[in-house]
Motif scaffolding. Sequence first.
Motif, PDB file in Angstrom:
ATOM      1  N   ALA A 293     -28.530 -33.403 -10.106  1.00 58.46           N
ATOM      2  CA  ALA A 293     -28.309 -33.803 -11.491  1.00 58.46           C
ATOM      3  C   ALA A 293     -28.705 -32.713 -12.473  1.00 58.46           C
ATOM      4  CB  ALA A 293     -29.102 -35.081 -11.787  1.00 58.46           C
ATOM      5  N   ALA A 294     -29.686 -31.863 -12.089  1.00 56.33           N
ATOM      6  CA  ALA A 294     -30.228 -30.891 -13.034  1.00 56.33           C
ATOM      7  C   ALA A 294     -29.640 -29.496 -12.906  1.00 56.33           C
ATOM      8  CB  ALA A 294     -31.749 -30.816 -12.865  1.00 56.33           C
ATOM      9  N   MET A 295     -29.465 -29.007 -11.678  1.00 52.76           N
ATOM     10  CA  MET A 295     -29.107 -27.594 -11.485  1.00 52.76           C
ATOM     11  C   MET A 295     -27.763 -27.213 -12.097  1.00 52.76           C
ATOM     12  SD  MET A 295     -30.712 -26.587  -7.745  1.00 52.76           S
ATOM     13  CE  MET A 295     -29.567 -27.628  -6.837  1.00 52.76           C
ATOM     14  N   PRO A 296     -26.690 -27.986 -11.899  1.00 51.79           N
ATOM     15  CA  PRO A 296     -25.409 -27.586 -12.510  1.00 51.79           C
ATOM     16  C   PRO A 296     -25.479 -27.565 -14.033  1.00 51.79           C
ATOM     17  CG  PRO A 296     -25.074 -29.240 -10.794  1.00 51.79           C
ATOM     18  CD  PRO A 296     -26.543 -29.175 -11.055  1.00 51.79           C
ATOM     19  N   HIS A 297     -26.237 -28.501 -14.611  1.00 55.06           N
ATOM     20  CA  HIS A 297     -26.361 -28.552 -16.074  1.00 55.06           C
ATOM     21  C   HIS A 297     -27.071 -27.304 -16.595  1.00 55.06           C
ATOM     22  CE1 HIS A 297     -27.067 -30.105 -20.106  1.00 55.06           C
ATOM     23  NE2 HIS A 297     -28.362 -29.872 -19.935  1.00 55.06           N
ATOM     24  N   LEU A 298     -28.181 -26.926 -15.952  1.00 56.61           N
ATOM     25  CA  LEU A 298     -28.921 -25.744 -16.402  1.00 56.61           C
ATOM     26  C   LEU A 298     -28.089 -24.478 -16.249  1.00 56.61           C
ATOM     27  CD1 LEU A 298     -32.416 -26.579 -14.895  1.00 56.61           C
ATOM     28  CD2 LEU A 298     -31.838 -26.489 -17.322  1.00 56.61           C
ATOM     29  N   ALA A 299     -27.296 -24.398 -15.183  1.00 59.44           N
ATOM     30  CA  ALA A 299     -26.474 -23.206 -14.949  1.00 59.44           C
ATOM     31  C   ALA A 299     -25.134 -23.282 -15.658  1.00 59.44           C
ATOM     32  CB  ALA A 299     -26.253 -23.029 -13.447  1.00 59.44           C
ATOM     33  N   THR A 300     -24.916 -24.349 -16.428  1.00 57.24           N
ATOM     34  CA  THR A 300     -23.667 -24.580 -17.183  1.00 57.24           C
ATOM     35  C   THR A 300     -22.433 -24.459 -16.293  1.00 57.24           C
ATOM     36  OG1 THR A 300     -23.524 -22.267 -17.958  1.00 57.24           O
ATOM     37  CG2 THR A 300     -24.708 -23.824 -19.363  1.00 57.24           C
ATOM     38  N   ILE A 301     -22.488 -25.082 -15.102  1.00 54.68           N
ATOM     39  CA  ILE A 301     -21.341 -25.093 -14.201  1.00 54.68           C
ATOM     40  C   ILE A 301     -20.398 -26.211 -14.626  1.00 54.68           C
ATOM     41  CG2 ILE A 301     -20.602 -25.320 -11.796  1.00 54.68           C
ATOM     42  CD1 ILE A 301     -22.286 -22.826 -12.371  1.00 54.68           C
TER      43      ILE A 301
ATOM     44  N   ILE B 194     -40.268 -16.998 -15.164  1.00 56.71           N
ATOM     45  CA  ILE B 194     -39.582 -17.885 -14.221  1.00 56.71           C
ATOM     46  C   ILE B 194     -39.161 -19.161 -14.931  1.00 56.71           C
ATOM     47  CG2 ILE B 194     -40.717 -16.955 -12.167  1.00 56.71           C
ATOM     48  CD1 ILE B 194     -42.565 -19.432 -12.221  1.00 56.71           C
ATOM     49  N   GLY B 195     -39.532 -19.288 -16.215  1.00 53.58           N
ATOM     50  CA  GLY B 195     -38.997 -20.343 -17.049  1.00 53.58           C
ATOM     51  C   GLY B 195     -39.876 -21.557 -17.173  1.00 53.58           C
ATOM     52  N   ARG B 196     -39.191 -22.689 -17.384  1.00 53.63           N
ATOM     53  CA  ARG B 196     -39.854 -23.980 -17.571  1.00 53.63           C
ATOM     54  C   ARG B 196     -39.446 -24.930 -16.456  1.00 53.63           C
ATOM     55  NH1 ARG B 196     -38.640 -22.019 -22.658  1.00 53.63           N
ATOM     56  NH2 ARG B 196     -40.400 -22.005 -24.116  1.00 53.63           N
ATOM     57  N   PRO B 197     -40.223 -26.013 -16.237  1.00 50.19           N
ATOM     58  CA  PRO B 197     -39.908 -26.934 -15.147  1.00 50.19           C
ATOM     59  C   PRO B 197     -38.567 -27.638 -15.342  1.00 50.19           C
ATOM     60  CG  PRO B 197     -42.138 -27.290 -15.971  1.00 50.19           C
ATOM     61  CD  PRO B 197     -41.465 -26.380 -16.943  1.00 50.19           C
ATOM     62  N   LEU B 198     -37.879 -27.900 -14.247  1.00 48.21           N
ATOM     63  CA  LEU B 198     -36.680 -28.715 -14.270  1.00 48.21           C
ATOM     64  C   LEU B 198     -37.063 -30.158 -14.604  1.00 48.21           C
ATOM     65  CD1 LEU B 198     -35.554 -26.208 -12.682  1.00 48.21           C
ATOM     66  CD2 LEU B 198     -34.137 -27.850 -11.412  1.00 48.21           C
ATOM     67  N   PRO B 199     -36.123 -30.959 -15.090  1.00 52.01           N
ATOM     68  CA  PRO B 199     -36.431 -32.378 -15.321  1.00 52.01           C
ATOM     69  C   PRO B 199     -36.950 -33.040 -14.042  1.00 52.01           C
ATOM     70  CG  PRO B 199     -34.306 -31.802 -16.281  1.00 52.01           C
ATOM     71  CD  PRO B 199     -34.750 -30.607 -15.495  1.00 52.01           C
ATOM     72  N   GLY B 200     -38.001 -33.816 -14.189  1.00 52.97           N
ATOM     73  CA  GLY B 200     -38.570 -34.512 -13.037  1.00 52.97           C
ATOM     74  C   GLY B 200     -39.600 -33.730 -12.273  1.00 52.97           C
ATOM     75  N   VAL B 201     -39.873 -32.488 -12.679  1.00 52.11           N
ATOM     76  CA  VAL B 201     -40.853 -31.648 -11.980  1.00 52.11           C
ATOM     77  C   VAL B 201     -42.212 -31.750 -12.671  1.00 52.11           C
ATOM     78  CG1 VAL B 201     -41.512 -29.279 -11.400  1.00 52.11           C
ATOM     79  CG2 VAL B 201     -39.148 -30.024 -11.082  1.00 52.11           C
ATOM     80  N   LEU B 202     -43.246 -32.022 -11.908  1.00 51.89           N
ATOM     81  CA  LEU B 202     -44.623 -31.961 -12.402  1.00 51.89           C
ATOM     82  C   LEU B 202     -45.177 -30.580 -12.046  1.00 51.89           C
ATOM     83  CD1 LEU B 202     -46.164 -35.398 -11.319  1.00 51.89           C
ATOM     84  CD2 LEU B 202     -45.630 -34.667 -13.643  1.00 51.89           C
ATOM     85  N   ALA B 203     -45.762 -29.910 -13.010  1.00 51.43           N
ATOM     86  CA  ALA B 203     -46.298 -28.566 -12.763  1.00 51.43           C
ATOM     87  C   ALA B 203     -47.635 -28.413 -13.473  1.00 51.43           C
ATOM     88  CB  ALA B 203     -45.320 -27.508 -13.252  1.00 51.43           C
ATOM     89  N   CYS B 204     -48.589 -27.770 -12.807  1.00 47.89           N
ATOM     90  CA  CYS B 204     -49.850 -27.440 -13.456  1.00 47.89           C
ATOM     91  C   CYS B 204     -50.408 -26.162 -12.848  1.00 47.89           C
ATOM     92  CB  CYS B 204     -50.859 -28.575 -13.345  1.00 47.89           C
ATOM     93  SG  CYS B 204     -51.182 -29.149 -11.678  1.00 47.89           S
ATOM     94  N   VAL B 205     -51.145 -25.414 -13.647  1.00 52.86           N
ATOM     95  CA  VAL B 205     -51.756 -24.157 -13.228  1.00 52.86           C
ATOM     96  C   VAL B 205     -53.262 -24.375 -13.167  1.00 52.86           C
ATOM     97  CG1 VAL B 205     -51.976 -21.695 -13.690  1.00 52.86           C
ATOM     98  CG2 VAL B 205     -49.894 -22.895 -14.385  1.00 52.86           C
ATOM     99  N   LEU B 206     -53.831 -24.214 -11.966  1.00 53.47           N
ATOM    100  CA  LEU B 206     -55.241 -24.539 -11.747  1.00 53.47           C
ATOM    101  C   LEU B 206     -56.014 -23.324 -11.246  1.00 53.47           C
ATOM    102  CD1 LEU B 206     -54.776 -27.961  -9.871  1.00 53.47           C
ATOM    103  CD2 LEU B 206     -54.898 -27.554 -12.351  1.00 53.47           C
TER     104      LEU B 206
END
Length: 578
Positions: free
Chosen positions: A169-177, A304-316
């Motif tokens: 659902a996310a990758m084609p939208h981000l890559a504007t395919i 490397i950008g920002r998280p895709l929708p639905g991705v939880l990310a943290c820097v510890l």
Amino acid sequence: MSTLTDLLSISVARAPDAVAVAEDERRITYTQLWAAAGRQANALHTAGLAGEAVLLALSPGIAWVTALLGAWRAGAAAVPVDVTHPPERLARLARGCHAAGAITRTGRAPAWASTVTAIAGTMPGPVGQEPHKAPPGDDAVACLWHTSGSTGTPKPVPVPHRAVASRAAAMPHLATIISGDRIAQLTSPSFDAVLWEVLCALTTGAHLQIASAADRTPGPALAAFLARHRITAFTCTPTQLAATPAVELPHLRRIVLGGEALHPGPVAWWLERHEVANAYGPTEVCVQAFFADRIRPDDDPVPIGRPLPGVLACVLDEHRRPVAAGLPGELYLGGDGLATGYLGMPAATEQAFLDLRHPGDSSHSARHRLYRTGDRVRALPDGQLTFLGRIDDQINLGGVRLEPGEVEACAVRMPGIRAAALLAEPASNGRRPRLVLHIEGVQGEDTEHLPTALRLHLARQLPPTAVPALIICHTSLPRTASGKIDRRNLAGAPLPPAPASSNGAVLPEAAAGWWQQWTGSPPDQGRDFFAAGGDSLTALAFLQLLNEHYGTAITLDDFYARPTTQFLADHLAPKSPS
């Protein structure tokens, strides 16, 4: 969230007669592909393989894509493998993932998995009966990939349907395919980046163009493939793009780079002319977790950008506490795309997949399943992350994650070798980065022919990407005060000069040109291909060109035994055929 089969069936309904997949001159429409996938799913049901792990033992092509979709529709866990890899390794993969079945070209089980139930891959034909089972649930395993293991055993990574659907659902939208795009299929089926190619094409109604083995190797053939098929978008590693000739491709619109750190210099020509994105994501979080659009030649550092929708990310930090903005730390990832762990490896799963409080959770009490990536990152002023390197010894070479322990364990299993240490030598003087294996022989053993014998031993058990370009024999490897191999000392030691001889061997013009292309140095008399700058992957491409051009049948084992200009001169015709 829509299911994976929902997303694929929408494309079938919107563009039933559009070309879905093409291979050479063969084409298959969306209606034909969906029907063929349905027949494949029914064959899996009939064979009792629905819900089981099924090897996709096929070369890239229409049949491979059909097998993948058929496995998904049947609720089977697809296990993509590269059938060109050594049989011993493929047998280990099949055992490790408890494969119950295989989809093959002939319908017969491969020799390396002779006990599984095999069925034939299907091709276009009449529309058949729809699969007689409800689509798999979100938590059912869609794909089972393998990553390098530090103990010498590859780690199976089960990726659930919800993870693949989230990325679809996310990758084609981000890559504007969009539906008019023509996507190149270049990735080996053993790497999860192949999902970007398949999903970006088939969930948007675009055209997926399969590249032949010769065309997918970086170089003039790849550039010609992109031009000939009017490719508009593709994904590859920065190393692969840097090795592709800078030629004008008027139809090309989008390049998505990933798999390794991006340094703008070697790919600046492409950055100036095309929309180039930088994506990041370990296999354990399904293809992509971060996406940075429109990388520029002067970006420093590269995001490397920002998280895709639905991705939880943290820097510890090392105590698993959040770091302040702009400070380095280790990246932890979770969310919809997270794998379920490592199949059959509870200790490795417990070490890498942790239940932690996410610092962005306002409840301050809920715990989330997070994957410890081992990657050091920091936040840039605009909120994007940039990759800083690893916190351990893991090697990333050309987009392939490799645990040194896997190669080292394989090496010391060979008689005559006491210890081994694998290092990555960075690119220099136009030569690609390459693997260097330092070995310590058993005292009193003849070590003169040990590197050649070891290269053959490794090639029969490891994929080409993991076979070292150089093997250096030591009387004893340097060690720290605690008795461990001193890798820092080895990394700073000068490499032995490339051997040369005055045997008078001269390569034909085409062969000499390809030698220089793949090693970065001229074919001096008696020169060793690997010492000159080649590696196992470039050796494969080099031999393929030689065999096609000169009508020879030189195998990789032949070349591992004698990787010299003299050997080639003895086997190649004195002049190019007309």
